[in-house]
Scaffold this motif. Structure first.
Motif, PDB file in Angstrom:
ATOM      1  N   UNK A  51      -4.249  -4.324   4.765  1.00  0.00           N
ATOM      2  CA  UNK A  51      -5.507  -4.338   4.790  1.00  0.00           C
ATOM      3  C   UNK A  51      -6.230  -3.269   4.091  1.00  0.00           C
ATOM      4  N   UNK A  52      -7.114  -3.139   3.785  1.00  0.00           N
ATOM      5  CA  UNK A  52      -7.965  -1.956   3.020  1.00  0.00           C
ATOM      6  C   UNK A  52      -8.128  -0.800   3.834  1.00  0.00           C
ATOM      7  N   UNK A  53      -8.433  -1.187   5.237  1.00  0.00           N
ATOM      8  CA  UNK A  53      -8.611  -0.065   6.209  1.00  0.00           C
ATOM      9  C   UNK A  53      -7.343   0.591   6.402  1.00  0.00           C
ATOM     10  N   UNK A  54      -6.184  -0.001   6.529  1.00  0.00           N
ATOM     11  CA  UNK A  54      -4.874   0.856   6.711  1.00  0.00           C
ATOM     12  C   UNK A  54      -4.564   1.619   5.113  1.00  0.00           C
ATOM     13  N   UNK A  55      -4.883   0.826   4.104  1.00  0.00           N
ATOM     14  CA  UNK A  55      -4.386   1.352   2.717  1.00  0.00           C
ATOM     15  C   UNK A  55      -5.165   2.428   2.410  1.00  0.00           C
ATOM     16  N   UNK A  56      -6.397   2.464   2.732  1.00  0.00           N
ATOM     17  CA  UNK A  56      -7.248   3.820   2.563  1.00  0.00           C
ATOM     18  C   UNK A  56      -6.768   4.814   3.338  1.00  0.00           C
ATOM     19  N   UNK A  57      -6.260   4.616   4.326  1.00  0.00           N
ATOM     20  CA  UNK A  57      -5.758   5.551   5.297  1.00  0.00           C
ATOM     21  C   UNK A  57      -4.642   6.364   4.724  1.00  0.00           C
ATOM     22  N   UNK A  58      -3.782   5.656   4.183  1.00  0.00           N
ATOM     23  CA  UNK A  58      -2.309   6.288   3.830  1.00  0.00           C
ATOM     24  C   UNK A  58      -2.657   7.123   2.369  1.00  0.00           C
ATOM     25  N   UNK A  59      -3.706   6.756   1.615  1.00  0.00           N
ATOM     26  CA  UNK A  59      -3.833   7.353   0.598  1.00  0.00           C
ATOM     27  C   UNK A  59      -4.175   8.909   0.788  1.00  0.00           C
ATOM     28  N   UNK A  60      -3.502   9.856   0.276  1.00  0.00           N
ATOM     29  CA  UNK A  60      -3.869  11.219   0.399  1.00  0.00           C
ATOM     30  C   UNK A  60      -5.020  11.598  -0.412  1.00  0.00           C
ATOM     31  N   UNK A  61      -5.249  11.060  -1.363  1.00  0.00           N
ATOM     32  CA  UNK A  61      -6.659  11.599  -1.885  1.00  0.00           C
ATOM     33  C   UNK A  61      -8.085  11.426  -1.272  1.00  0.00           C
TER      34      UNK A  61
END
Length: 164
Positions: free
Chosen positions: A142-152
């Protein structure tokens, strides 16, 4: 429906830094469902994801069973009855998807005179397996999770690097 990490943000950077999990912590959630659920942040985000998909009954059942297992013996009968009423019984308000055999065994276990912490084990294992194969994998994509793991996207001392 757009759903992002905005609800984790606070006006005060000091509060934000302690509220949002580090990307490294979130990345650990990919190792197993158990690690995700053991995390306060992970379980909250997974619940939010499931609520958005209108499929939170499995997680609610799983958590209710965990609460039941940690109950004092004198409270087990009432909690077992509530779990059956809410989740296991046919046409329950939050009925979980169990095969007939598991449902009947679980109901019999919950109505037993000798209740113990294992009354819901079979049903809980089946529901966990379903979540691991389906909603947990969707959550990790999900976008929710993927945004969270992106360090930027992680907040710095001056605020968020990337607003979404």
């Amino acid at each position: 429906m757009r759903f992002n990490l905005g609800f984790l943000r606070r006006r005060s950077t000091e509060v934000s830094l302690s509220t949002r999990p580090q990307p490294e912590e979130a990345q650990k959630w990919t190792e197993s469902f158990t690690i995700l659920i053991a995390s306060r942040y992970g379980s909250s985000l997974y619940r939010a994801f499931l609520l958005r998909e209108f499929s939170n009954e499995n997680l609610d059942f799983w958590l209710a069973v965990e609460d039941y297992k940690n109950s004092k013996p004198q409270k087990m009968a009432a909690k077992a009855q509530q779990i059956c009423t809410d989740f296991v019984a046919f046409q329950a308000s939050k009925e979980i998807n169990l095969d007939t055999e598991t449902r009947l065994i679980t109901m019999a276990n919950a109505q037993s005179k000798n209740l113990d912490q294992h009354a819901f084990d079979r049903a809980q294992r089946r529901i966990q397996h379903m979540m691991e194969r389906d909603s947990y994998l969707r959550f990790l994509q999900s976008r929710l999770f993927l945004e969270l793991v992106q360090t930027e996207n992680y907040p710095t001392s001056t605020g968020y690097l990337s607003e979404s």
